[in-house]
Each structure stands twice: as structure tokens, then as C-alpha cells.
Design an enzyme around this catalytic site. Structure first.
Site: not given
Ligand code: ADP
Ligand code: F6P
Length: 323
Positions: A14, A75, A106, A128, A130, A132, A174
């Protein structure tokens, strides 16, 4: 290492605001160190198919302040298979790419590791919204996304206040609740729901709203991380149980766009420069992160196995100060 003559840079997974600032830093740092720099188009797809552009100083002029990624991202399922990674390695050998900077999450790091193990040094940068990625306290794009959420929720607060309503806002992330946690605090949410912490609707949302109603307040924001899900149903449940008219808003991909904030530009620049320094020394199979405001690096597998628990104390603070 004297023989790191030509490097590539790609964005994968993303997109996130600040990716362009990272690309710019990689290109300019590489060129200043006498390297040739290739911009690889659409993530690992471009690597497999040899879709790349030779970058010069001016190729990255005017992109620092732009959202998205000028290289495009994708992707790439083929890259998850050994045959795809072999094709990418062959392309690196054919085009003379000695090392690659991979900007992504990741999943992209796993690809960077696979390619590093095949002899093409790769360095991962965390891109990202996120936040995360466990190997870094901060990911490029996170600050911009949170600021976008705050702007949007401030708008929702205006109309919710006019109508005595509860705005139930779903934000991205996410499986992680970082955006919800901080944006929830910054917008004075009465409740913040993150997937890392079990939620009891009656205890965590209905009871605080009722207590707040009793004190005369009649407009609310409930911040929901997308990992919780069922935001529309949740709004209906809140309305049924509290009597406060509630509206669900799913902010969606607006959170991924926009001009990067100062923080995203600066961190992306620091990290991009650092990644090129690693490659210059011939060091690959590393991920770059931020630890205590310092740029650091780890072995990719070590980085993937690290843990970054959500700050539960922040949730408590949010509860303590919400009315
Ligand atoms: P992110 O990098 O944001 O986590 P994805 O998980 O979609 O995003 O991964 C981005 C790309 O990285 C994938 O499309 C694929 O090309 C590559 N990738 C993901 N997982 C792996 C894996 N296990 N092995 C090799 N490459 C992978
Ligand atoms: O990882 C970034 C992110 O925006 C997540 O917050 C979200 O779950 C996902 O990507 C959305 O992916 P897509 O752009 O494929 O819909």
C-alpha cells in the site's frame, strides 16, 4: 563497498504519504555517492519485468511534498514464489543492479529478505500509514494519515454537535490500532476501539456515553479501528442502547493520500539516506527503523520477529480525560 555502483529503489504494498520523500532521498544520496540509481516501477513487478527508469537529480525535483508514490506500487503475487524471485535476481544481474532499497511493509520486507538471500543486497524502509511494523517505532506515512483523520473528525464533530449525534468513525490500520488510538485521543473520542484490546460495548461505549449524557453532554465521537469491523452495526447498537442518534463514517482511502507532514518528510529523508549508506558498505538483508528518534537497522528476519505492543496506558489516559 567500492563495487556498489548501481542501486534501485522501489515502493511496494500500500502507498503512504512520504514515500516520495524517501525515493528522493535515496536517489539524491545515491547520486551524491557516485552511484547510478534506477527507479523501479510498480514494486516487485517492475523488478521482474525490467521496468525501470534511470534517475538523475532532477527526476525527483518537486516530489518531496507530493502524496502517493511517483514510482507506482503494486502487490506482486509472482514475487511470493521462488520462480518470481529467481526472475528478479536474473534481472538484477542482467541490468547490473548491485542493491535495492525497498519501501513498504512487512510483506515487502519478506520479499527483500528472499532476494537478499539470493545475493542481491536489499534494505527495507518502513512505508505504511498503519505504523504496524514491529522493527520501528514509526512508519513513513503514519503522521500524515493521523492528521488527515483529525481534520476529518473535526468536521464530523461540527455536524454531530449541531444534531446532538454520535459520530462512529472507522479508521484504517489493518490489524493494528495505532491510528485509532492517537487520532482518538487527538479528537477527544469518548471511546477508542482497537483490535489489540478486547471490547465490551456496554462497558466501553454505552456506559461512558450515558455517564456523559448525565453530565449534560450530547455529542460524541467513537473511534473504531478497522480491525474491529462492523462499524455500521455498532452505530446502530449505540443508538439503540443510548438513545443518541448515531452515524457511521468509514474514512477509507482518503487516509492514504495527501501531502506528507513535516515529520513524514524528515523521517523519510533520514531513512532514505541511511539505507543508501548501508548499501554503500555492501550491507543488505537489513530493515531500517526509528528507535528513540534515532535511525537504526536490523537483520530483516530479526525485524519481522520483533514485537510492538500497543500502548495500553495511552488508552487509559484517553478514558480518563474523555467526557
Ligand atoms: P506490505 O509490504 O505493505 O506489507 P503486502 O503484504 O501486500 O504489503 O506485500 C507487498 C508485496 O511484497 C507483495 O505483493 C509481494 O510482491 C511481496 N511479498 C509479500 N509477502 C511475501 C513473501 N512472503 N515472500 C516474498 N515476497 C512477498
Ligand atoms: O496498509 C495500508 C492500508 O491502507 C490498511 O490500513 C488497509 O487495511 C489496507 O491498506 C487497504 O488496502 P487496499 O488499498 O488494498 O484496499
Amino acid at each position: 563497498m567500492a563495487n556498489m555502483r548501481k542501486i534501485g529503489v522501489l515502493t511496494s504494498g500500500g502507498d503512504a504519504p512520504g514515500m516520495n520523500a524517501a525515493i528522493r532521498a535515496v536517489v539524491r544520496a545515491g547520486l551524491s555517492k557516485g552511484m547510478e540509481v534506477m527507479g523501479i516501477v510498480r514494486g516487485y513487478n517492475g523488478l521482474i519485468h525490467g521496468d525501470m527508469i534511470k534517475m538523475d537529480e532532477s527526476s525527483v525535483t518537486g516530489i518531496l511534498q507530493k502524496g502517493g508514490t511517483v514510482l507506482g506500487t503494486a502487490r506482486c503475487l509472482e514475487f511470493k514464489e521462488d520462480a518470481g524471485i529467481e526472475r528478479a535476481k536474473d534481472m538484477c544481474l542482467k541490468t547490473g543492479l548491485d542493491g535495492i532499497v525497498v519501501i513498504g511493509g512487512d510483506g515487502s520486507y519478506r520479499g527483500a529478505r528472499d532476494l537478499s538471500l539470493k545475493g542481491i543486497p536489499c534494505v527495507g524502509l518502513p512505508g505504511t500509514i498503519d505504523n504496524d511494523i514491529s522493527s520501528t517505532e514509526y512508519t513513513i506515512g503514519y503522521d500524515t494519515a493521523m492528521n488527515t483523520v483529525v481534520q476529518m473528525v473535526d468536521r464530523l464533530r461540527d455536524t454531530s454537535t449541531s444534531h446532538d449525534r454520535c459520530a462512529v468513525v472507522e479508521v484504517m490500520g489493518r490489524g493494528a490500532g495505532w491510528i485509532a488510538l492517537n487520532a482518538g485521543i487527538a479528537t477527544g473520542a469518548i471511546a477508542i476501539l482497537v483490535p489489540e484490546v478486547a471490547v465490551d460495548v456496554d462497558r466501553d461505549i454505552v456506559a461512558p456515553i450515558k455517564a456523559s449524557l448525565a453530565k449534560g453532554k450530547n455529542t460524541f465521537v467513537v473511534m473504531v479501528a478497522e480491525g474491529i469491523g462492523h462499524t455500521a452495526e455498532l452505530a446502530k447498537e449505540i443508538e439503540a442502547k443510548t438513545g443518541v442518534e448515531s452515524r457511521a463514517t468509514i474514512l477509507g482511502h482518503v487516509q492514504r493520500g495527501g501531502s506528507p507532514t513535516l515529520r513524514d518528510r524528515v523521517v523519510a529523508t533520514q531513512m532514505g539516506y541511511y539505507a543508501v549508506e548501508l548499501l554503500e558498505k555492501g550491507i543488505g538483508n537489513r530493515v531500517v527503523g526509528l528507535k528513540g528518534e534515532k535511525v537504526v537497522d536490523y537483520d530483516i528476519l530479526e525485524g519481522l520477529n520483533m514485537k510492538k505492543p500497543i500502548d495500553a496506558e495511552m488508552l487509559e489516559i484517553a478514558k480518563a480525560v474523555a467526557l
